[in-house]
Design a protein around this motif. Sequence first.
Motif, PDB file in Angstrom:
ATOM      1  N   SER A  90      10.337 -62.448  21.183  1.00  0.00           N
ATOM      2  CA  SER A  90       9.890 -61.731  20.989  1.00  0.00           C
ATOM      3  C   SER A  90       9.609 -60.399  21.887  1.00  0.00           C
ATOM      4  O   SER A  90      10.868 -60.568  22.984  1.00  0.00           O
ATOM      5  CB  SER A  90       8.094 -62.566  21.514  1.00  0.00           C
ATOM      6  OG  SER A  90       7.890 -62.166  22.436  1.00  0.00           O
ATOM      7  N   GLU A  91       9.054 -59.298  21.903  1.00  0.00           N
ATOM      8  CA  GLU A  91       8.907 -58.444  22.367  1.00  0.00           C
ATOM      9  C   GLU A  91       7.601 -57.991  21.942  1.00  0.00           C
ATOM     10  O   GLU A  91       6.197 -58.155  21.747  1.00  0.00           O
ATOM     11  CB  GLU A  91       9.859 -57.174  21.110  1.00  0.00           C
ATOM     12  CG  GLU A  91       9.137 -56.351  19.879  1.00  0.00           C
ATOM     13  CD  GLU A  91       9.938 -55.833  19.193  1.00  0.00           C
ATOM     14  OE1 GLU A  91      11.006 -54.847  20.272  1.00  0.00           O
ATOM     15  OE2 GLU A  91       9.654 -55.034  17.943  1.00  0.00           O
ATOM     16  N   LEU A  92       7.202 -57.257  23.772  1.00  0.00           N
ATOM     17  CA  LEU A  92       5.888 -56.819  23.481  1.00  0.00           C
ATOM     18  C   LEU A  92       5.205 -55.661  23.291  1.00  0.00           C
ATOM     19  O   LEU A  92       5.950 -54.640  23.545  1.00  0.00           O
ATOM     20  CB  LEU A  92       5.520 -56.889  25.377  1.00  0.00           C
ATOM     21  CG  LEU A  92       5.326 -58.447  25.616  1.00  0.00           C
ATOM     22  CD1 LEU A  92       5.192 -58.600  27.094  1.00  0.00           C
ATOM     23  CD2 LEU A  92       4.790 -59.344  24.719  1.00  0.00           C
ATOM     24  N   ILE A  93       4.405 -54.938  22.663  1.00  0.00           N
ATOM     25  CA  ILE A  93       3.900 -53.739  21.683  1.00  0.00           C
ATOM     26  C   ILE A  93       2.411 -53.188  22.376  1.00  0.00           C
ATOM     27  O   ILE A  93       1.873 -54.025  22.464  1.00  0.00           O
ATOM     28  CB  ILE A  93       4.355 -53.038  20.715  1.00  0.00           C
ATOM     29  CG1 ILE A  93       3.703 -54.349  19.535  1.00  0.00           C
ATOM     30  CG2 ILE A  93       5.906 -53.823  19.869  1.00  0.00           C
ATOM     31  CD1 ILE A  93       3.181 -54.187  18.206  1.00  0.00           C
ATOM     32  N   ILE A  94       2.268 -51.745  22.124  1.00  0.00           N
ATOM     33  CA  ILE A  94       0.845 -52.164  22.601  1.00  0.00           C
ATOM     34  C   ILE A  94       0.398 -51.031  21.220  1.00  0.00           C
ATOM     35  O   ILE A  94       0.919 -50.013  21.198  1.00  0.00           O
ATOM     36  CB  ILE A  94       0.906 -50.926  24.374  1.00  0.00           C
ATOM     37  CG1 ILE A  94       0.903 -51.964  25.809  1.00  0.00           C
ATOM     38  CG2 ILE A  94      -0.580 -50.563  24.400  1.00  0.00           C
ATOM     39  CD1 ILE A  94       1.136 -50.835  26.839  1.00  0.00           C
ATOM     40  N   ASP A  95      -0.358 -51.234  20.973  1.00  0.00           N
ATOM     41  CA  ASP A  95      -0.084 -50.474  19.833  1.00  0.00           C
ATOM     42  C   ASP A  95      -2.037 -50.547  19.197  1.00  0.00           C
ATOM     43  O   ASP A  95      -2.230 -49.309  18.663  1.00  0.00           O
ATOM     44  CB  ASP A  95      -0.126 -51.926  18.453  1.00  0.00           C
ATOM     45  CG  ASP A  95      -0.294 -51.834  17.012  1.00  0.00           C
ATOM     46  OD1 ASP A  95      -0.157 -50.162  16.785  1.00  0.00           O
ATOM     47  OD2 ASP A  95      -0.742 -51.993  16.028  1.00  0.00           O
ATOM     48  N   ARG A  96      -3.157 -51.415  19.892  1.00  0.00           N
ATOM     49  CA  ARG A  96      -4.111 -51.191  19.400  1.00  0.00           C
ATOM     50  C   ARG A  96      -5.166 -49.781  20.588  1.00  0.00           C
ATOM     51  O   ARG A  96      -5.586 -49.085  20.112  1.00  0.00           O
ATOM     52  CB  ARG A  96      -4.802 -52.428  19.918  1.00  0.00           C
ATOM     53  CG  ARG A  96      -6.600 -51.896  19.754  1.00  0.00           C
ATOM     54  CD  ARG A  96      -6.991 -53.163  19.949  1.00  0.00           C
ATOM     55  NE  ARG A  96      -8.860 -53.479  19.803  1.00  0.00           N
ATOM     56  CZ  ARG A  96      -9.232 -53.322  18.635  1.00  0.00           C
ATOM     57  NH1 ARG A  96      -8.759 -53.656  17.578  1.00  0.00           N
ATOM     58  NH2 ARG A  96     -10.771 -53.776  19.130  1.00  0.00           N
TER      59      ARG A  96
END
Length: 216
Positions: A90-96
């Motif tokens: 997986s990869e970590l994203i900052i979306d919110r």
Amino acid sequence: DEGGKKNYVGYVYYNFARAEQYPLVRDYFARQLAQVIVEQVGMPDVVIGAPMGGIMMAVEIGRILGCRTIFAEKKVTALADPGTGKKEQSELIIDRHEIKPGDGVFIIEDVVNNLSTPGKLNGTIKAKGATLLGLAAPFSRSQKTEWEGLPISAGTHQPLEQFKQDDPAVIDLVSADKVVWKPKQQWLLLKAAMEGKEFNQPNKAQSSLNLDGMLP
């Protein structure tokens, strides 16, 4: 490894999910950890909860320190294979939420293991013009107290040995399928192993996990 990453295995498992459900217990660990963060580094502008275990702790620490609280989301790129022990990719994203230029950022986890999280998030933090100050968790089982020169702030630091699945110390147990691959979902099995009790799974077709005191 061929076909994807694999979990490390070891003889001790920290299941912080059992503690974080209770507000007063969660508050106790958060206050302890917030004090360590301030003493080691100072006050962060923002704390990022790493999914999923760090999110609840980040909220508590942000409340105690009075700083902004955001969280990262996990985007799965390849599914795990419990039958072979291959780890989900997986990869970590900052979306919110957003990271602002100049922010001093602390990453919050529940347990520090193999230090993969800061590597996944640091690029995003730098790209936003912010600075990673360190990594924090109520418990750290890592042998390290720093990551790339940044502190690992822990309420309790207890280094514990972990093994690759082909390590001679554990390869026979792994080959015999005596590993609990998903301990949070099979906590009763794991507790039985730790207590040295017999525990036969009702239907191996439902789960390929057996026990002999060996757990990830």
